[in-house]
Design an enzyme around this catalytic site. Structure first.
Site, PDB file in Angstrom:
ATOM      1  N   ARG A  77       1.053  -1.544  -0.043  1.00  0.00           N
ATOM      2  CA  ARG A  77      -0.454   0.151   0.197  1.00  0.00           C
ATOM      3  C   ARG A  77       0.913   1.361  -0.005  1.00  0.00           C
ATOM      4  O   ARG A  77       1.634   1.437   0.668  1.00  0.00           O
ATOM      5  CB  ARG A  77      -0.419   0.072   1.380  1.00  0.00           C
ATOM      6  CG  ARG A  77      -1.841   0.606   1.128  1.00  0.00           C
ATOM      7  CD  ARG A  77      -3.046   0.800   2.199  1.00  0.00           C
ATOM      8  NE  ARG A  77      -3.141   1.783   2.814  1.00  0.00           N
ATOM      9  CZ  ARG A  77      -3.654   2.738   4.002  1.00  0.00           C
ATOM     10  NH1 ARG A  77      -2.893   2.105   4.847  1.00  0.00           N
ATOM     11  NH2 ARG A  77      -3.548   4.245   4.095  1.00  0.00           N
ATOM     12  N   HIS A 121      -3.033  10.963   1.896  1.00  0.00           N
ATOM     13  CA  HIS A 121      -2.605  10.155   3.235  1.00  0.00           C
ATOM     14  C   HIS A 121      -2.253  11.955   3.257  1.00  0.00           C
ATOM     15  O   HIS A 121      -1.080  11.492   3.509  1.00  0.00           O
ATOM     16  CB  HIS A 121      -1.251   9.517   3.139  1.00  0.00           C
ATOM     17  CG  HIS A 121      -0.912   8.348   4.094  1.00  0.00           C
ATOM     18  ND1 HIS A 121      -1.301   7.452   4.310  1.00  0.00           N
ATOM     19  CD2 HIS A 121      -1.093   8.855   5.351  1.00  0.00           C
ATOM     20  CE1 HIS A 121      -0.949   6.422   5.651  1.00  0.00           C
ATOM     21  NE2 HIS A 121      -0.848   8.043   6.043  1.00  0.00           N
ATOM     22  N   GLU A 166      -7.910   7.549   6.959  1.00  0.00           N
ATOM     23  CA  GLU A 166      -7.694   7.524   8.182  1.00  0.00           C
ATOM     24  C   GLU A 166      -8.656   9.652   7.864  1.00  0.00           C
ATOM     25  O   GLU A 166      -8.000  10.238   8.609  1.00  0.00           O
ATOM     26  CB  GLU A 166      -6.766   7.754   9.004  1.00  0.00           C
ATOM     27  CG  GLU A 166      -6.306   6.520   9.530  1.00  0.00           C
ATOM     28  CD  GLU A 166      -5.189   6.658  10.375  1.00  0.00           C
ATOM     29  OE1 GLU A 166      -4.918   7.670  10.926  1.00  0.00           O
ATOM     30  OE2 GLU A 166      -5.135   5.397  10.731  1.00  0.00           O
ATOM     31  N   ASN A 293      -7.649   0.416   9.466  1.00  0.00           N
ATOM     32  CA  ASN A 293      -6.186   0.567  10.193  1.00  0.00           C
ATOM     33  C   ASN A 293      -6.019   0.775  11.749  1.00  0.00           C
ATOM     34  O   ASN A 293      -7.517   1.398  12.208  1.00  0.00           O
ATOM     35  CB  ASN A 293      -5.767   1.805   9.774  1.00  0.00           C
ATOM     36  CG  ASN A 293      -5.559   2.431   8.558  1.00  0.00           C
ATOM     37  OD1 ASN A 293      -5.931   1.452   7.784  1.00  0.00           O
ATOM     38  ND2 ASN A 293      -4.825   3.923   8.267  1.00  0.00           N
ATOM     39  N   TYR A 295      -4.937   0.016  15.811  1.00  0.00           N
ATOM     40  CA  TYR A 295      -3.529   0.036  16.681  1.00  0.00           C
ATOM     41  C   TYR A 295      -4.048  -0.939  17.849  1.00  0.00           C
ATOM     42  O   TYR A 295      -2.918  -1.177  18.869  1.00  0.00           O
ATOM     43  CB  TYR A 295      -2.763   1.527  16.855  1.00  0.00           C
ATOM     44  CG  TYR A 295      -1.960   1.564  14.488  1.00  0.00           C
ATOM     45  CD1 TYR A 295      -0.938   0.968  14.978  1.00  0.00           C
ATOM     46  CD2 TYR A 295      -2.994   2.386  13.967  1.00  0.00           C
ATOM     47  CE1 TYR A 295      -0.111   0.941  13.722  1.00  0.00           C
ATOM     48  CE2 TYR A 295      -2.118   2.122  13.139  1.00  0.00           C
ATOM     49  CZ  TYR A 295      -0.855   1.697  12.425  1.00  0.00           C
ATOM     50  OH  TYR A 295      -0.313   1.751  11.131  1.00  0.00           O
ATOM     51  N   GLU A 353      -4.315  -1.384   7.677  1.00  0.00           N
ATOM     52  CA  GLU A 353      -3.102  -0.953   8.906  1.00  0.00           C
ATOM     53  C   GLU A 353      -3.048  -1.090   9.755  1.00  0.00           C
ATOM     54  O   GLU A 353      -4.338  -1.616  10.738  1.00  0.00           O
ATOM     55  CB  GLU A 353      -2.579   0.302   8.965  1.00  0.00           C
ATOM     56  CG  GLU A 353      -2.238   1.457   7.834  1.00  0.00           C
ATOM     57  CD  GLU A 353      -1.421   2.708   8.361  1.00  0.00           C
ATOM     58  OE1 GLU A 353      -1.884   3.370   9.550  1.00  0.00           O
ATOM     59  OE2 GLU A 353      -1.996   3.596   7.289  1.00  0.00           O
TER      60      GLU A 353
HETATM   61  C1  GCO Z   1      -1.707   6.662  11.236  1.00  0.00           C
HETATM   62  C2  GCO Z   1      -1.025   6.756   9.575  1.00  0.00           C
HETATM   63  C3  GCO Z   1       0.271   6.059   9.725  1.00  0.00           C
HETATM   64  C4  GCO Z   1       1.016   6.133  10.703  1.00  0.00           C
HETATM   65  C5  GCO Z   1       0.554   5.082  11.911  1.00  0.00           C
HETATM   66  C6  GCO Z   1       1.380   5.351  13.056  1.00  0.00           C
HETATM   67  O1  GCO Z   1      -3.051   5.448  11.257  1.00  0.00           O
HETATM   68  O2  GCO Z   1      -1.596   7.541  11.507  1.00  0.00           O
HETATM   69  O3  GCO Z   1      -2.201   5.925   8.526  1.00  0.00           O
HETATM   70  O4  GCO Z   1       0.531   6.872   8.929  1.00  0.00           O
HETATM   71  O5  GCO Z   1       2.088   6.219  10.651  1.00  0.00           O
HETATM   72  O6  GCO Z   1      -0.986   4.495  11.904  1.00  0.00           O
HETATM   73  O7  GCO Z   1       0.920   6.134  13.346  1.00  0.00           O
END
Ligand code: GCO
Length: 452
Positions: A77, A121, A166, A293, A295, A353
């Site tokens: 990507r 992005h 995002e 995405n 985390y 992500e």
């Molecule tokens: C985001 C973005 C990425 C970041 C990653 C880590 O999620 O902020 O898509 O560019 O670098 O997530 O923070």
């Protein structure tokens, strides 16, 4: 415990973003972006880091893509820099910018790596910010035109597109919290920006679909987190639901159903967002896939001092965290995938992500032994498998990220890569996590033992 087997044809990729890796910030006719301006403004980025050179992908793309192929990845990507292609954001097209992306994509195709391309992005042309930025509705039309230009130019090679990366993050962090470019602090403008971006998303998706090359699939990569209430109280639970609607669905219900979710503490969306006649028809453009995405999760409590959503984020306490301080909560991924499956049945899902920041560098033996990343990835990817077993149609996983890169306001301090990058010499070293991911990509079998 038997390994989890992923289906043949499952995509094992990496995710990246133009400003975070390319460098070449003023080469070959590229225009200035809001991230160039922001990072060149003293005090905005830790240690004064900038993306002027970053990982020098602009010049080293062939080697980096070669390394991806060596690791057995079958998808990558990337994002396009709007001002590299249209230096002023509208009007003149910079042929050299388009040529660069053609070369990148051709390099991927030559190595059997499927290109997945994000139009935006976060590197908005600075001229468009000077014209008011995303709160200015006109940007929706400029974005649609830009989408048409790139789809015509690259759509013979690129079949998988994402309109935005995002949308929630760049509108809220950029226009309300001021920690990302363009660094503004006005919640009213931030909400206006979300509406322009919703318009832009719908209009750009239609432009890609109507371009002279037929796309196979168009989606968006959304920042998502399951939202958990801090306590079982009714107030906290309804606060969590509001935050879920605002954070996870503000750009998703709109594009799928042509409707904003009700997320405000007081009043309805129409009281807060200026929606003109016909807007919701422009905005609705049901996606071919949903990109997640993810985390971590969000834990929230009711907070009446926040007069918009009535929500505050809280720390669960005692949690395992990455070096960024984000809670490591693997079940968040299966929970979110299953939520999306339930709310938008029949739409394929990609994890666009997922990854973690740990600072491990080369040891005396020259190796980067980032076992915490391996452990993180193993646990999160197992959750993808669990969600699929429970019926979710997940078709690929894009790990954030390949080389360590420019992590926005954090500069080069947060390292998310499976390939170590020495930013002075540009030397790359595949980390242990990179070798581990290569084995997974080649075999499609995840050695996961929940007892370990
Ligand atoms: C985001 C973005 C990425 C970041 C990653 C880590 O999620 O902020 O898509 O560019 O670098 O997530 O923070």
């Amino acid at each position: 415990m038997a390994p989890i087997s992923f289906p043949k044809g499952f995509l094992w990729g990496i995710a990246s973003a133009s400003y975070q890796i390319e460098g070449g910030w003023n080469e070959d006719g590229k225009g200035e972006s809001v991230w160039d301006r922001f990072s060149h403004t003293p005090g905005k980025i830790k240690r004064g880091d900038t993306g002027d050179v970053a990982c020098d992908f602009y010049h080293r793309y062939a080697d980096d893509i070669g390394l991806m192929a060596e690791l057995g990845l079958n998808a990558a990507r990337i994002s396009l820099s709007w001002p590299r292609i249209m230096p002023a954001g509208k009007g003149a097209v910079n042929q050299k910018g388009l040529d660069f992306y053609r070369r990148v994509v051709d390099e991927m195709l030559a190595r059997n790596i499927q290109p997945w391309v994000t139009l935006y992005h976060w590197d908005l042309p600075q001229t468009l910010e000077d014209a008011g930025g995303w709160p200015n509705r006109d940007l929706a039309e400029y974005f649609r035109d830009y989408a048409g230009v790139v789809a015509d130019a690259l759509g013979d090679r690129v079949k998988h597109w994402m309109a935005f990366n995002e949308p929630w993050i760049f509108t809220i962090l950029g226009y309300h919290l001021g920690i990302h470019a363009p660094g503004r602090h006005d919640i009213g403008d931030a909400i206006k920006a979300t509406h322009t971006v919703n318009l832009a998303q719908g209009m750009a998706i239609k432009a890609i679909r109507e371009s002279k090359n037929r796309p196979e699939a168009v989606g968006t990569a959304f920042s998502m987190s399951p939202v958990h209430p801090e306590t079982g109280s009714l107030e906290d639970r309804t606060a969590a639901e509001r935050w879920h609607r605002f954070y996870n669905k503000w750009f998703l219900d709109t594009v799928m159903h042509g409707k904003y979710p009700e997320a405000y503490l007081n009043g309805s969306v129409e009281d807060h967002v200026e929606i003109r006649a016909g807007d919701m028809d422009l905005i609705k453009a049901p996606l071919d896939f949903i990109g997640i995405n993810l985390y971590t999760r969000a834990v929230v409590a009711h907070d009446s001092s926040d007069r918009y959503m009535g929500v505050k984020q809280v720390r669960p306490g005692g949690e395992e965290v990455t070096e960024f301080g984000w809670e490591v909560y693997p079940q968040a991924l299966s929970e979110m995938i299953l939520h999306v499956t339930k709310d938008y049945p029949g739409i394929p899902i990609y994890v666009t992500e997922n990854g973690c920041s740990y600072g491990d560098g080369p040891g005396a033996d020259g190796k980067v032994n980032d076992q915490r990343r391996v452990s993180f990835l193993r646990r999160f990817i197992a959750e993808v498998g669990h969600a699929m077993k429970a019926g979710a149609d997940v078709r690929g996983y894009f790990l954030w990220t390949f080389t360590d890169n420019f992590e926005w306001a954090e500069g080069f301090q947060q390292r998310f890569g499976i390939v170590h990058c020495d930013f002075k010499t540009q030397r790359r070293i595949v980390k242990e996590s990179g070798h581990w991911y290569a084995r997974l990509a080649r075999s499609g079998a995840l050695d996961f033992d929940p007892v370990i």
